[in-house]
Every structure is written in structure tokens, then in C-alpha cells.
Design a protein around this motif. Structure first.
Motif, PDB file in Angstrom:
ATOM      1  N   CYS A 290       0.849  -1.193   0.000  1.00 33.90           N
ATOM      2  CA  CYS A 290       0.000   0.000   0.000  1.00 33.90           C
ATOM      3  C   CYS A 290       0.883   1.241   0.000  1.00 33.90           C
ATOM      4  N   ARG A 291       0.467   2.259  -0.720  1.00 36.32           N
ATOM      5  CA  ARG A 291       1.246   3.497  -0.762  1.00 36.32           C
ATOM      6  C   ARG A 291       1.135   4.243   0.560  1.00 36.32           C
TER       7      ARG A 291
ATOM      8  N   VAL B   8       0.828   7.278   3.012  1.00 39.55           N
ATOM      9  CA  VAL B   8       0.277   8.629   3.002  1.00 39.55           C
ATOM     10  C   VAL B   8       0.823   9.464   4.154  1.00 39.55           C
ATOM     11  N   SER B   9       1.361   8.810   5.185  1.00 42.87           N
ATOM     12  CA  SER B   9       1.962   9.504   6.318  1.00 42.87           C
ATOM     13  C   SER B   9       2.960   8.572   6.985  1.00 42.87           C
TER      14      SER B   9
ATOM     15  N   GLU C 212       1.077   5.227   8.029  1.00 45.55           N
ATOM     16  CA  GLU C 212      -0.309   5.235   7.563  1.00 45.55           C
ATOM     17  C   GLU C 212      -0.296   5.054   6.047  1.00 45.55           C
ATOM     18  N   HIS C 213      -1.294   4.368   5.526  1.00 46.76           N
ATOM     19  CA  HIS C 213      -1.252   4.011   4.113  1.00 46.76           C
ATOM     20  C   HIS C 213      -2.629   4.096   3.470  1.00 46.76           C
ATOM     21  N   GLU C 214      -2.621   4.002   2.135  1.00 47.40           N
ATOM     22  CA  GLU C 214      -3.871   3.995   1.368  1.00 47.40           C
ATOM     23  C   GLU C 214      -4.699   2.766   1.727  1.00 47.40           C
TER      24      GLU C 214
ATOM     25  N   ALA D 266       0.490  10.115  -5.760  1.00 48.19           N
ATOM     26  CA  ALA D 266      -0.950  10.171  -5.493  1.00 48.19           C
ATOM     27  C   ALA D 266      -1.743  10.029  -6.789  1.00 48.19           C
TER      28      ALA D 266
ATOM     29  N   GLN E 240      -1.614   6.457  -7.798  1.00 47.12           N
ATOM     30  CA  GLN E 240      -2.566   5.707  -6.985  1.00 47.12           C
ATOM     31  C   GLN E 240      -3.975   5.799  -7.569  1.00 47.12           C
TER      32      GLN E 240
END
Length: 220
Positions: free
Chosen positions: A64-65, A67-68, A77-79, A190, A193
Motif C-alpha cells: 500500500c502506498r 500517506v503519512s 499510515e497508508h492507502e 498520489a 494511486q
């Protein structure tokens, strides 16, 4: 340790009982697409353990990409939408450093996640249907011609075994072609994604074509 090729199994990698199951996650700063190649250099203990678990049971892990946060240290934290990855090759050139090559299989949606004491993220996921096979329409053939040139250049540069695109090549499939071109596009992660999340393969290829036209790579 010497390299080890592992046969690719069913694309979902899930349990026979259904499409919702538990997987370890590897949050990364990149986006993995189905059939995409993912080279990794692993040195953190949690991911060494994860790789051993996956290889022992011939099971996938999820990508998962981020995000934080970051790829190392505390759990990032991830998508909520990611892609399963199956290990196809590994090598340990030195103690404590593992080189792994994985191939993307099926997209998934995270239903719930938890962080283990060693900071490894695990998630309950639900699989997203694979792209249907959709032929490339005439107006998008320039995208395929561009992709063929890119693949030819990669093979000439590194040889077929070192090409950054996994075989089999499926230039006639709109979804496969869109995924490969999206991997090459110089766009924000992003935006990459968003392309990966698009449900319709033809819509994904059309979006890729517009980006290539906006960047001057293809004629409008």
C-alpha cells in the motif's frame, strides 16, 4: 545464499474459503500495479520475518502506498487500496540484507488493520475483481506503440531477464497496457494511486493517454 526462483501461483493468493483474508502489509512510497515488478532491499527484522513467512507458505504480502510516515521505523499510515505481491526471486548478497523481487497480482481493499509489537502491519483485506480483458480501441493504439518501444529499449539495455516489465507481455489488453504505462509516467505517486484504483481498464488507458498528450509525449 544463491538466488531462488519461485513459481507463480494463483493471482489472488487467498484462502479457498473466500475473498477476504489476512495478509502482512509492506507500506511503500511507491504504487504497485497488477503484474508489475517490485524490487526490494530488505534489512529490517520485521520485513525479514515477513518474507520468510511468505516464502515458507508461498503466500503473498500486500503493498500500500504510504500517506503519512516512512518505509522504515514506526508503522506508516497508508492507502486503503493496495495490491498483493508474490515473491518470485530472492538473494542475500550479505548477512542482514535481502534482495527480493515480487510481482503484483490482485488489488485489494483494506477492511481493518492492526500493528504488531514489532511494528509490522497486518490487515484484513477484501479482493477487488481483476480487470476484464478489454481490447485496445484504434484511437489508443499510439499508447501501445509507445509501450512496445519502451519495452524494447529496456530489453536491449538490460536483456530480457533484467527487463523492468514482467512477462508475459499482453500489449492487446487495455488494462495491462495502462498499468505498464502508468508505472513509467513521471507523475506524483498520489496520481499514480488514482490510476491504479480506477475500476475500468479502458478508462485507465484513456486517462494515461490524456496525461501523455498533456506531457507532449503523444500527439493529441
Amino acid at each position: 545464499m544463491s538466488g531462488c526462483e519461485r513459481p507463480r501461483q494463483s493471482r489472488d493468493g487467498g484462502d479457498a474459503s473466500g475473498t477476504q483474508f489476512d495478509v502482512p502489509l509492506f507500506p511503500l512510497g511507491t504504487v504497485l500495479f497488477p503484474d508489475g515488478l517490485l524490487p526490494l532491499k530488505i534489512f529490517e527484522a520485521r520485513y525479514m520475518d515477513m518474507v520468510r513467512e511468505c516464502m515458507k507458505g508461498d503466500r503473498p504480502f500486500g503493498v500500500c502506498r504510504i500517506v503519512s510516515g516512512s518505509e522504515t521505523g514506526a508503522a506508516a499510515e497508508h492507502e486503503s487500496i493496495g495490491c498483493l505481491a508474490r515473491i518470485v526471486q530472492w538473494d542475500m548478497p550479505q548477512l542482514g540484507l535481502l534482495h527480493v523481487t515480487a510481482v503484483g497480482s490482485q488489488r485489494f481493499r483494506v477492511q481493518a488493520r492492526r500493528v504488531e509489537p514489532n511494528a509490522l502491519v497486518r490487515a484484513d483485506i477484501a479482493l477487488i475483481d481483476e480487470d476484464p480483458t478489454v481490447a485496445v480501441p484504434d484511437e489508443l493504439v499510439p499508447c501501445i506503440a509507445l509501450l512496445r518501444r519502451l519495452v524494447d529499449e529496456l530489453e536491449q539495455r538490460g536483456g530480457a531477464r533484467q527487463c523492468a516489465v514482467a512477462k508475459p507481455y499482453r500489449f492487446g489488453s487495455a488494462g495491462w497496457a495502462a498499468n505498464r504505462l502508468a508505472e513509467f509516467l513521471p507523475i506524483d505517486p498520489a496520481a499514480r494511486q488514482q490510476l491504479m484504483e480506477l475500476e475500468e481498464p479502458l478508462a485507465r488507458l484513456q486517462r494515461v493517454s490524456r496525461i501523455l498528450q498533456e506531457q507532449g509525449v503523444l500527439a493529441p
